[in-house]
Design an enzyme around this catalytic site. Structure first.
Site, PDB file in Angstrom:
ATOM      1  N   LYS A 264     -57.026 -13.801 -16.453  1.00 46.67           N
ATOM      2  CA  LYS A 264     -57.648 -13.105 -17.589  1.00 46.67           C
ATOM      3  C   LYS A 264     -59.044 -13.656 -17.864  1.00 46.67           C
ATOM      4  CE  LYS A 264     -53.232 -11.932 -19.693  1.00 46.67           C
ATOM      5  NZ  LYS A 264     -52.143 -12.460 -20.534  1.00 46.67           N
TER       6      LYS A 264
ATOM      7  N   GLU B 256     -44.407 -12.792 -17.272  1.00 47.75           N
ATOM      8  CA  GLU B 256     -44.602 -12.115 -15.990  1.00 47.75           C
ATOM      9  C   GLU B 256     -43.279 -12.135 -15.207  1.00 47.75           C
ATOM     10  OE1 GLU B 256     -47.652 -10.579 -15.091  1.00 47.75           O
ATOM     11  OE2 GLU B 256     -47.799 -11.018 -17.207  1.00 47.75           O
TER      12      GLU B 256
ATOM     13  N   GLY C 148     -46.038  -7.725 -24.641  1.00 47.50           N
ATOM     14  CA  GLY C 148     -44.944  -6.908 -25.173  1.00 47.50           C
ATOM     15  C   GLY C 148     -45.203  -5.437 -24.907  1.00 47.50           C
TER      16      GLY C 148
END
Ligand SMILES: NC(=O)c1ccc[n+]([C@@H]2O[C@H](COP(=O)([O-])OP(=O)(O)OC[C@H]3O[C@@H](n4cnc5c(N)ncnc54)[C@H](OP(=O)(O)O)[C@@H]3O)[C@@H](O)[C@H]2O)c1
Ligand SMILES: N[C@@H](CCO)C(=O)O
Length: 433
Positions: free
Chosen positions: A202, A187, A305
Site C-alpha cells: 500500500k 488477506e 471488511g
C-alpha cells in the site's frame, strides 16, 4: 445504455459489491445504469452470502475478460496469478479495470498502467489502499495543488485490530488474528498482514501518488508486528506511547538535486498518545498527509471488511461510468496514474529516528553503566530508561528510549551491547515517531 461489469471474485469484497448493486436506492443515480453481468468464482458450489442468478456465475474467468459485452472488469480475487494475467487480458481487450489488488499493483503497476495507457482504458484502485478511505482520489485529485512532503499512515486493518485488542484487553495475538480472519479483514495468507507485506504494498502505491514517481517495492524497508508482546505494549503505555504498524514516507530535501530522495518504511512504531494517529483503533485506518500549502490533512475510516472495501470499488466503477458517459472517447488524465521515473529511496541505515529497546540483563551491579557506555560509544543519547528487577531467574528487564539518532549508530550500539557479558537478550527493538 447499461454499462456491463464482469465481477471477478465473490468473496468478502465481491459480495459487498454485489450487495450495493442489489440495493441502489438512495445511492448514486448512476448505479441503476450499471449491471453486474457476469461473476467469476473458483468454486461454483460454494454457499454465498448474496443471492446471485446462477446463470451469470462461471468458473471460467477468461471468458469474462474476453466477453465483448463487458465494459468494466472488477478484479477482487486477490493474489498475483491469475489476477495479474486477467487484468492485462482485460486491458488488451479494451476494458476498463477496477481492482482492490495492492499486491499486483505494487509489483506490476508499471506494466499494467503502461498497457492501459496504450489501450486508452482506465485502471482504478481506490480499494487497494486503506479500504473505505477515499485516499487515492484525494492524492490524485483533491490535493493536486500541493507539494506533499510526508505521508504517514496506519494502512493495515488486521494489524491495527490485533494491536488495539492487545493494548486495551491484553488479548492474545493468535486468537485475535483468527478473529480478524473471520471478520474478513485479513488477506488469504495473513502473513501478508502480520509481516507488513500488505502495508508495504500500500505504501508503494500511496507514495507513488504522493510524490509523483515510480516506487520499487523492494526499496521499502519492512518489518511486521510478530515481535510485539504485551510487555512492550505495557512499557509503551507507561512511557506515554501506543504501538502501531506505521507506513512512513517522507521527501528528504537537499541543496543538490542529486541528493534529494525519499524515505519509505513500514514497521511497528511507538506513537506518542497525543499524535493524531495514536487514537486510531480497531480495523480503522488513517493517513496523515503533510503538504504545501495545505498543511496537515488526516483521513480516517474503516480500512478493511466487506462493506468498506466495496464502497471504494463501487466508487471507482461509478467514476469510470461517469467519465464514459460525459467523454466517451477521451481518457481523462486525472483518472489514470502513470509515472515515468523511479524515485531514489534512502536505505534504512540513513534514517534518523528515536528507538525503543527492551533488554533482558543479568541482575548484577554496573549493568546500567555498561549500557550507557555502549550507547555513548556510538553517540546514542537516551531519553528515558525504565528498569524492572522483578524478572525471574536472576534477570532484570531494562527499557530504553533514545533521542533521535541515526539508524546506523543505533544498530552499532546494539551490536556492542549484544557482546556485553551482562546482557541476556534483546527481545524487542522498535522505532518511535
Ligand atoms: N477483505 C478486505 O477487507 C479487503 C480490503 C481491501 C482490499 N482487499 C483485496 O481484495 C481482494 C479480494 O479480497 P477478499 O477478501 O474478497 O478475498 P476472498 O474473500 O478470499 O475472495 C476471493 C474471491 O476470488 C475467487 N477466486 C480466488 N482465486 C480464484 C481463482 N484462481 N479463480 C477463480 N476465482 C478465484 C474466490 O472464489 P470462491 O469464492 O469460489 O473461493 C472468491 O470468490 C484481494 O486483492 C484483497 O487484497 C480486501
Ligand atoms: N488485509 C487488509 C485488507 C485491506 O486492504 C487489511 O487488513 O488492511
Amino acid at each position: 445504455m447499461t454499462y456491463k461489469v464482469g465481477l471477478l471474485g465473490l468473496g468478502t469484497v465481491g459480495t459487498g459489491v454485489a450487495k450495493i448493486f442489489q440495493a441502489p436506492a438512495g445511492r448514486h443515480p448512476l448505479l441503476p445504469e450499471i449491471e453486474i453481468a457476469l461473476v467469476g468464482v473458483r468454486s461454483l458450489n460454494k454457499q454465498r452470502d448474496v443471492a446471485i442468478n446462477a446463470e451469470i456465475v462461471t468458473d471460467d474467468l477468461e471468458s469474462i475478460v474476453n466477453d465483448p459485452a463487458i465494459d468494466i472488469v472488477v478484479e477482487v480475487i486477490g493474489g498475483i496469478e491469475p489476477a495479474k494475467s486477467l487484468i492485462l487480458k482485460a486491458i488488451a481487450n479494451g476494458k476498463h479495470v477496477v481492482t482492490a489488488n495492492k499486491a499486483v499493483i505494487a509489483r506490476y503497476g508499471n506494466e499494467i498502467f503502461t498497457a492501459a495507457k496504450q489501450k486508452g482504458v482506465y485502471v482504478m484502485l481506490e480499494a487497494a489502499a486503506c479500504g473505505g478511505i477515499p485516499v487515492i482520489q484525494v492524492l490524485k485529485q483533491s490535493l493536486g495543488g500541493n507539494r506533499i512532503s510526508e505521508l504517514t499512515g496506519i494502512v493495515n486493518g488486521t494489524t491495527n485490530y490485533i494491536l488495539s485488542r492487545m493494548y486495551f484487553e491484553g488479548a492474545d495475538f493468535g486468537a485475535t488474528l483468527a478473529e480478524a480472519q473471520k471478520l474478513g479483514y485479513a488477506e488469504a495468507d495473513p502473513t501478508a498482514d502480520v509481516d507488513g507485506f500488505d502495508a508495504a504494498d500500500k505504501m508503494t502505491i500511496l507514495a507513488s501518488l504522493a510524490f509523483g514517481d515510480r516506487i520499487k517495492l523492494e526499496d521499502i524497508y519492512r518489518e511486521g508486528i510478530r515481535s510485539i508482546t504485551s510487555a512492550d505494549i505495557n512499557y509503551a503505555k507507561e512511557l506515554g506511547f501506543t504501538i502501531k504498524l506505521l507506513g512512513i514516507a517522507r521527501r528528504v530535501e537537499a541543496k543538490d538535486a542529486q541528493d534529494r530522495h525519499l524515505e519509505i518504511r513500514v514497521h511497528p512504531t511507538l506513537i506518542p498518545i497525543q499524535h493524531p494517529l495514536a487514537n486510531i483503533h480497531g480495523v480503522t485506518n488513517a493517513v496523515r498527509i503533510e503538504g504545501d500549502p495545505i498543511g496537515e490533512v488526516v483521513l480516517s475510516g474503516p480500512g478493511a471488511g466487506s462493506g468498506a472495501t466495496a464502497s471504494a470499488v463501487v466508487a471507482d466503477i461509478i467514476n469510470v461510468v461517469a467519465v464514459l458517459k460525459s467523454l466517451p472517447n477521451q481518457i481523462n488524465q486525472l483518472m489514470g496514474c502513470s509515472h515515468e521515473h523511479y524515485a531514489k529511496i534512502a536505505p534504512i541505515e540513513n534514517t534518523v529516528t528515536q528507538f525503543y529497546a527492551r533488554l533482558l540483563t543479568h541482575d548484577k551491579p554496573g549493568v546500567i553503566g555498561d549500557l550507557g557506555t555502549a550507547f555513548g560509544k556510538h553517540s546514542v543519547s537516551l531519553n528515558a530508561i525504565l528498569q524492572k528487577n522483578t524478572i525471574h531467574d536472576g534477570l532484570a528487564e531494562i527499557v530504553v528510549v533514545t533521542q533521535k539518532v541515526s539508524e546506523l549508530n543505533f544498530q552499532q550500539a546494539i551490536a556492542t551491547i549484544r557482546d556485553l557479558p551482562t546482557l541476556h537478550s534483546i527481545p524487542t527493538v522498535l522505532r518511535v515517531i
